[in-house]
Design an enzyme around this catalytic site. Structure first.
Site, PDB file in Angstrom:
ATOM      1  N   LYS A  85      38.408  51.516  45.218  1.00  0.00           N
ATOM      2  CA  LYS A  85      39.040  50.199  45.334  1.00  0.00           C
ATOM      3  C   LYS A  85      39.706  49.872  44.017  1.00  0.00           C
ATOM      4  O   LYS A  85      39.097  49.991  42.949  1.00  0.00           O
ATOM      5  CB  LYS A  85      37.959  49.133  45.639  1.00  0.00           C
ATOM      6  CG  LYS A  85      38.517  47.733  45.805  1.00  0.00           C
ATOM      7  CD  LYS A  85      39.002  47.509  47.222  1.00  0.00           C
ATOM      8  CE  LYS A  85      39.910  46.308  47.365  1.00  0.00           C
ATOM      9  NZ  LYS A  85      41.348  46.588  47.075  1.00  0.00           N
ATOM     10  N   GLN A 129      37.941  50.139  36.318  1.00  0.00           N
ATOM     11  CA  GLN A 129      37.748  49.526  37.634  1.00  0.00           C
ATOM     12  C   GLN A 129      36.385  49.888  38.215  1.00  0.00           C
ATOM     13  O   GLN A 129      35.752  49.069  38.883  1.00  0.00           O
ATOM     14  CB  GLN A 129      38.867  50.000  38.577  1.00  0.00           C
ATOM     15  CG  GLN A 129      39.030  49.170  39.836  1.00  0.00           C
ATOM     16  CD  GLN A 129      39.883  47.924  39.616  1.00  0.00           C
ATOM     17  OE1 GLN A 129      40.926  47.998  38.990  1.00  0.00           O
ATOM     18  NE2 GLN A 129      39.451  46.802  40.138  1.00  0.00           N
ATOM     19  N   LYS A 147      33.905  47.535  36.554  1.00  0.00           N
ATOM     20  CA  LYS A 147      34.228  46.158  36.944  1.00  0.00           C
ATOM     21  C   LYS A 147      33.746  45.897  38.364  1.00  0.00           C
ATOM     22  O   LYS A 147      33.070  44.904  38.648  1.00  0.00           O
ATOM     23  CB  LYS A 147      35.750  45.951  36.870  1.00  0.00           C
ATOM     24  CG  LYS A 147      36.182  44.563  37.296  1.00  0.00           C
ATOM     25  CD  LYS A 147      37.667  44.444  37.650  1.00  0.00           C
ATOM     26  CE  LYS A 147      38.607  45.067  36.665  1.00  0.00           C
ATOM     27  NZ  LYS A 147      39.993  44.566  36.827  1.00  0.00           N
ATOM     28  N   LYS A 198      42.608  53.468  41.056  1.00  0.00           N
ATOM     29  CA  LYS A 198      43.820  52.745  40.644  1.00  0.00           C
ATOM     30  C   LYS A 198      45.028  53.599  40.965  1.00  0.00           C
ATOM     31  O   LYS A 198      44.918  54.818  41.082  1.00  0.00           O
ATOM     32  CB  LYS A 198      43.777  52.494  39.125  1.00  0.00           C
ATOM     33  CG  LYS A 198      44.697  51.397  38.661  1.00  0.00           C
ATOM     34  CD  LYS A 198      44.019  50.057  38.779  1.00  0.00           C
ATOM     35  CE  LYS A 198      44.898  48.915  38.356  1.00  0.00           C
ATOM     36  NZ  LYS A 198      44.127  47.677  38.191  1.00  0.00           N
ATOM     37  N   GLY A 224      47.069  44.883  45.005  1.00  0.00           N
ATOM     38  CA  GLY A 224      48.146  44.657  44.042  1.00  0.00           C
ATOM     39  C   GLY A 224      47.667  44.754  42.601  1.00  0.00           C
ATOM     40  O   GLY A 224      46.482  44.859  42.311  1.00  0.00           O
ATOM     41  N   ASP A 225      48.620  44.762  41.708  1.00  0.00           N
ATOM     42  CA  ASP A 225      48.391  44.672  40.265  1.00  0.00           C
ATOM     43  C   ASP A 225      49.761  44.266  39.704  1.00  0.00           C
ATOM     44  O   ASP A 225      50.571  43.682  40.452  1.00  0.00           O
ATOM     45  CB  ASP A 225      47.906  46.034  39.710  1.00  0.00           C
ATOM     46  CG  ASP A 225      47.294  45.918  38.317  1.00  0.00           C
ATOM     47  OD1 ASP A 225      46.117  45.555  38.210  1.00  0.00           O
ATOM     48  OD2 ASP A 225      48.007  46.187  37.317  1.00  0.00           O
ATOM     49  N   THR A 243      42.044  36.060  40.454  1.00  0.00           N
ATOM     50  CA  THR A 243      41.807  36.637  39.126  1.00  0.00           C
ATOM     51  C   THR A 243      41.857  35.545  38.062  1.00  0.00           C
ATOM     52  O   THR A 243      40.987  35.447  37.191  1.00  0.00           O
ATOM     53  CB  THR A 243      42.816  37.753  38.817  1.00  0.00           C
ATOM     54  OG1 THR A 243      42.869  38.638  39.938  1.00  0.00           O
ATOM     55  CG2 THR A 243      42.427  38.529  37.580  1.00  0.00           C
ATOM     56  N   ASN A 250      50.696  36.337  38.074  1.00  0.00           N
ATOM     57  CA  ASN A 250      49.663  35.777  38.911  1.00  0.00           C
ATOM     58  C   ASN A 250      48.401  35.334  38.164  1.00  0.00           C
ATOM     59  O   ASN A 250      47.883  34.240  38.382  1.00  0.00           O
ATOM     60  CB  ASN A 250      49.275  36.901  39.882  1.00  0.00           C
ATOM     61  CG  ASN A 250      48.774  36.377  41.146  1.00  0.00           C
ATOM     62  OD1 ASN A 250      49.253  35.363  41.618  1.00  0.00           O
ATOM     63  ND2 ASN A 250      47.782  37.037  41.690  1.00  0.00           N
TER      64      ASN A 250
HETATM   65  N1  GLU Z   1      44.424  44.906  40.257  1.00  0.00           N
HETATM   66  C1  GLU Z   1      43.290  44.049  40.278  1.00  0.00           C
HETATM   67  C2  GLU Z   1      42.292  44.497  39.240  1.00  0.00           C
HETATM   68  O1  GLU Z   1      42.692  44.960  38.196  1.00  0.00           O
HETATM   69  C3  GLU Z   1      42.723  43.866  41.677  1.00  0.00           C
HETATM   70  C4  GLU Z   1      42.302  45.113  42.377  1.00  0.00           C
HETATM   71  C5  GLU Z   1      41.907  44.915  43.846  1.00  0.00           C
HETATM   72  O2  GLU Z   1      41.933  43.794  44.328  1.00  0.00           O
HETATM   73  O3  GLU Z   1      41.558  45.927  44.456  1.00  0.00           O
HETATM   74  O4  GLU Z   1      41.107  44.363  39.363  1.00  0.00           O
END
Ligand code: GLU
Length: 381
Positions: free
Chosen positions: A26, A47, A50, A62, A101-102, A146, A177
């Protein structure tokens, strides 16, 4: 899977599936000229931990491309997303890997990606992507998550210190965002954001950032931040320069990695900054973190403070799996609870491991243990 998507394409695309011990891979997709495999690996690695800290069943990954969406028409963006998904679709799935997204990838891009996935696979698989539009499987609060989450995390830090947002000046870098909704929540919690930025420079607004105007400029017109200052008497635009020169008590770096270096950290500390809360992924360099530590500035690393986005993605997956739709209030309450939970775990782990107040150590140790225990339980290969 770690590597390039598609052969012979002039625009390389990447997806790094880093760890799936806790759930499907994810993490977001980033479209920005700076993207390369190394950056995607670093983001994927962060990630993993996190996502573990959120306590939700999600692994880490990612992806992205060095495609630059700036100045492109809607049709060009659509064609790029379709092309990207034409390779990506075979690697993802609601039980395998769930992109979102990112930087450079928002609801519009997720829409084009989802449409192409559906077209190719003949499946309406809502849970394959998160950050979807509200009318077709998206979750309320995902857009805000976020930024809101970072502000909730800051509030939890302040609570622990017997402090609050009341009347505090904040500087939030970026104007995407994360920044926009970070500012929104800071204002709701009683603070005042006085500056934000984009790659062309920054604006300072002593009356506090006018969110309606900021949203108009950045979300509706997709324009430069300079436009904000042109339309608002109390604001001035500083071309180039460092937004960290603006004195504040709370700094929320929400643009991109390595945007806040040791020198900027010294300026912040000298100006009386007391809290640094990372809205972006690793915006502070290691030198900056050392400066904050030495100066006694409370510091929250991105893998803890910006986890609200991906946590709300996991809530979107929950809603998709149960074909349900939660209210804004319910989703926001969940987000706040998750952010407070992450803060508590980082705080307690830091104490337990002999480094009280060190949220970097707390986040790294707590996230690592969660993943390591699951990897171990699944047996060696
Ligand atoms: N891009 C965001 C992050 O850095 C969200 C990732 C997601 O929702 O999967 O955590």
């Amino acid at each position: 899977m770690a590597g390039r998507l598609g052969r012979g394409a002039d625009q390389p695309g990447f997806r790094v599936e880093f760890n799936s011990a806790l759930g499907p891979y994810k993490g977001g997709l980033r479209f920005h000229p700076s993207v390369n495999l190394g950056i995607v690996k670093f983001l994927g690695f962060e990630q993993v931990f996190k996502n573990a800290l959120t306590g939700m069943p999600i692994g880490g990954g990612k992806g992205g491309s060095d495609f630059d969406p700036k100045g492109r028409s809607d049709a060009e963006i659509m064609r790029f997303c379709q092309s990207f998904m034409t390779e990506l679709y075979r690697h993802i799935g609601e039980y395998t890997d769930v992109p979102a997204g990112d930087i450079g990838v928002g609801a519009r891009e997720i829409g084009y990606l989802f449409g192409q996935y559906k077209r190719i696979t003949n499946r309406y698989e809502s849970g394959v992507l998160t950050g979807k539009g509200l009318g077709w499987g998206g979750a309320l609060v995902r857009t805000e998550a976020t930024g809101y989450g970072a502000a909730f995390f800051a509030q939890a830090m302040m609570d622990t210190a017997g402090d609050s947002f009341d009347g505090k000046r904040a500087v939030v870098s970026g104007s995407g965002n994360v920044a926009v909704y970070g500012i929104e929540k800071i204002h709701q919690l009683g603070g005042m954001a006085v500056a934000c930025s984009d790659s062309s420079g920054y604006v300072v607004d002593e009356k506090g950032i006018d969110l309606d105007l900021l949203k108009q400029v950045k979300e509706v017109e997709r324009g430069r931040i300079e436009l904000y200052a042109e339309r608002r008497g109390s604001a001035r635009f500083v071309a180039g320069g460092s937004v960290w020169d603006v004195p504040c008590e709370v700094a929320v770096p929400s643009a991109t990695q390595n945007e806040l270096d040791g020198d900027a950290a010294k300026v912040l500390a000298a100006n009386g900054c007391r809290y640094v809360v990372e809205g972006a992924n690793m915006p502070s360099t290691p030198e900056a973190v050392d400066v904050f530590r030495a100066a006694g500035v409370a510091f929250a690393p991105g893998k803890a403070a910006n986890a609200g986005g991906v946590a709300t993605s996991a809530l979107e997956m929950q809603q998709n799996a149960s074909r349900d739709r939660w209210t804004f209030e319910h989703s926001e309450a969940k987000l706040e609870e998750i952010m407070r939970g992450i803060h508590t775990r980082c705080h307690q782990t830091a104490e337990e491991y002999g480094a009280p107040g060190d949220l970097v150590l707390g986040a790294n140790v707590a996230g690592f243990l969660e993943v390591a225990e699951a990897v171990h339980a699944h047996g060696l290969i």
